[in-house]
Design an enzyme around this catalytic site. Structure first.
Site, mmCIF file in Angstrom:
data_model
loop_
_atom_site.group_PDB
_atom_site.id
_atom_site.type_symbol
_atom_site.label_atom_id
_atom_site.label_comp_id
_atom_site.label_asym_id
_atom_site.label_seq_id
_atom_site.Cartn_x
_atom_site.Cartn_y
_atom_site.Cartn_z
ATOM 1 N N TYR A 94 51.259 44.130 63.867
ATOM 2 C CA TYR A 94 51.546 43.252 62.733
ATOM 3 C C TYR A 94 51.902 41.838 63.198
ATOM 4 C CZ TYR A 94 54.193 40.576 59.500
ATOM 5 O OH TYR A 94 54.643 39.523 58.778
ATOM 6 N N ASP A 101 52.397 43.884 56.626
ATOM 7 C CA ASP A 101 53.807 44.235 56.589
ATOM 8 C C ASP A 101 54.052 45.089 55.339
ATOM 9 O OD1 ASP A 101 53.734 42.467 54.487
ATOM 10 O OD2 ASP A 101 55.385 41.216 55.184
ATOM 11 N N CYS A 115 43.490 45.051 39.420
ATOM 12 C CA CYS A 115 44.412 46.027 40.018
ATOM 13 C C CYS A 115 44.205 47.437 39.442
ATOM 14 C CB CYS A 115 45.852 45.579 39.791
ATOM 15 S SG CYS A 115 47.040 46.722 40.533
ATOM 16 N N CYS A 135 50.560 38.174 38.072
ATOM 17 C CA CYS A 135 49.861 38.481 39.322
ATOM 18 C C CYS A 135 48.415 37.964 39.293
ATOM 19 C CB CYS A 135 49.858 39.990 39.546
ATOM 20 S SG CYS A 135 49.020 40.463 41.057
ATOM 21 N N CYS A 183 53.343 42.271 36.795
ATOM 22 C CA CYS A 183 51.874 42.230 36.778
ATOM 23 C C CYS A 183 51.330 41.074 35.941
ATOM 24 C CB CYS A 183 51.317 43.562 36.273
ATOM 25 S SG CYS A 183 51.817 44.948 37.317
ATOM 26 N N GLU A 240 58.653 35.572 63.144
ATOM 27 C CA GLU A 240 58.054 36.895 62.945
ATOM 28 C C GLU A 240 58.786 37.973 63.732
ATOM 29 O OE1 GLU A 240 56.039 37.879 60.735
ATOM 30 O OE2 GLU A 240 55.430 35.929 59.967
ATOM 31 N N CYS A 286 54.713 41.506 43.239
ATOM 32 C CA CYS A 286 54.402 42.933 43.388
ATOM 33 C C CYS A 286 55.597 43.611 44.058
ATOM 34 C CB CYS A 286 53.123 43.122 44.209
ATOM 35 S SG CYS A 286 52.451 44.786 44.028
HETATM 36 FE FE1 SF4 Z 1 51.050 44.553 42.054
HETATM 37 FE FE2 SF4 Z 1 48.801 45.239 40.809
HETATM 38 FE FE3 SF4 Z 1 50.864 44.452 39.393
HETATM 39 FE FE4 SF4 Z 1 49.560 42.719 40.923
HETATM 40 S S1 SF4 Z 1 48.802 43.772 39.138
HETATM 41 S S2 SF4 Z 1 51.791 42.918 40.721
HETATM 42 S S3 SF4 Z 1 48.965 43.994 42.642
HETATM 43 S S4 SF4 Z 1 50.787 46.263 40.672
#
Ligand code: SF4
Length: 375
Positions: A137, A155, A223, A217, A214, A54, A207
């Site tokens: 952090y 971060d 989101c 994700c 997305c 880290e 992301c």
């Molecule tokens: Fe990022 Fe939202 Fe896309 Fe997920 S859905 S990758 S959190 S922008």
């Protein structure tokens, strides 16, 4: 600046937060990155390794850290071994990774921990924050990953994902507190360390700053940034000021065998305790050759190399003209003469290495190595 916020015990979390945490952890279990410092699933992380990685990862990419981490761990496999090293050895091994105050603090912390009760790291974010070079952090990340504390580590990757998940349009760095406050309730009571690492991986793999993936994700349904079609523009950032340029002269003194004269910088401040060729003052303009001759550490027929060495620091850009002189006998001075073969392991920051390389490589006046072959 990255931030960590402890989540108070007894915080009631909404089901949506639970769902987001479960979704992210499930995604992490299937997609986690293999990193040299990361313990395998079910393996208890070694606090020394977590802390070392880290500190190295502060303001540095995982790709850049990889080989340094491996070298450090091989050379100093425990905090006790690192504490027994000299500062110069640590600075030498760190050379090229930048932000050298981290290396000095790393060494100081190793000595504090190794000399403390049981030679163990503090096991809370609050305790870790008292160590040199451990900010909010890093304390949060180490506490969560190594000790299972329910702390959130914000971060740049985590900030980006949270800004998008909640469609936070307030620009950084002002938005940092708000982002940490939004992330806090998401941290699960179980597996907080995996959650912290999952946030890092989500930001690195899915992301991403440009063109977030997305469709892959785990937070796609929730989101807000995606729903409003502003995700890629987040997090917003305040306008950057252009960095000023400072200019000066560096003096590369060589003896007949190609040994180079280096001085040590003051312990504190920029590139503290690292080595450098003698440098003149840094101003708006380069010194004229006659002025540079006055700044040189020794009287000699200093020859200016063609071209300029440029190096970017966080708050300014440094441009240096390089002057070279060959000495038949070494002038007396407080610094040391280094053999060319010893330079690779010396505590020389990248900016200074560039200057030495320019002195050796630029076309122009004779080089020390050429001279050596003639002798
Ligand atoms: Fe990022 Fe939202 Fe896309 Fe997920 S859905 S990758 S959190 S922008």
């Amino acid at each position: 600046m990255a931030m960590a916020k402890r989540v108070p015990s007894g915080v009631s979390r909404k089901p949506a937060s639970d769902r987001k945490a479960r979704a992210l952890l499930a995604w992490y279990d299937a997609n986690r990155r293999e990193l040299p410092w990361r313990a395998g699933p079910g393996v208890r992380p070694d606090p020394y390794r977590v802390w070392l990685s880290e500190i190295m990862l502060q303001q540095t990419t995982a790709a850049a850290v990889g080989s340094y981490y491996t070298v450090f761990l091989k050379r100093w496999p425990t905090v006790k071994a690192l504490a027994a090293a000299s500062q110069d050895e640590v600075l030498g091994a760190w050379a090229g990774l930048g932000y050298y105050s981290r290396a000095r603090n790393l060494h100081r912390t190793a000595r504090i921990v190794a000399g403390g009760p049981g030679g163990h790291f503090p096991d809370t974010a609050d305790g870790l924050r008292k160590l040199p070079g451990v900010g909010a952090y890093t304390a949060g990340a180490v506490a969560a990953i190594a000790f299972g504390e329910r702390a959130v580590a914000m971060d740049a990757n985590a900030e980006r994902a949270i800004a998008r998940l909640f469609a936070v349009e307030e620009p950084l760095p002002k938005a940092k507190k708000r982002l940490a406050a939004l992330a806090g309730p998401l941290v699960p009571a179980t597996r907080p360390g995996d959650f912290a690492q999952a946030m890092m991986d989500l930001g690195a793999l899915v992301c991403t700053p440009k063109r977030p993936l997305c469709v892959r994700c785990p937070w796609m349904r929730d989101c807000e940034g995606r729903k409003r079609e502003i995700a890629e523009s987040l997090p917003r950032k305040g306008a950057k000021k252009p960095r000023p340029v400072r200019r000066g002269a560096a003096f590369v003194a060589l003896d007949r065998k190609g040994f180079v004269y280096l001085e040590r910088r003051p312990e504190n401040g920029l590139l503290g305790a690292m080595l450098q060729p003698p440098l003149g003052p840094w101003r708006e303009e380069f010194p004229a050759p006659a002025d540079a001759a006055q700044q040189a550490p020794f009287k000699s027929a200093w020859k200016k190399r063609p071209g300029v060495v440029r190096h970017g620091f966080t708050h300014f850009v440094l441009e240096m003209e390089i002057y070279v002189a060959l000495f038949k006998s070494r002038p007396k001075a407080d610094g040391s003469w280094f053999a060319p073969d010893d330079l690779s392991g010396a505590a020389l920051p990248t900016a200074m290495r560039k200057m030495l390389a320019h002195a050796a490589d630029a076309p122009g006046p004779p080089r020390a190595h050429t001279k050596v072959r003639r002798c």
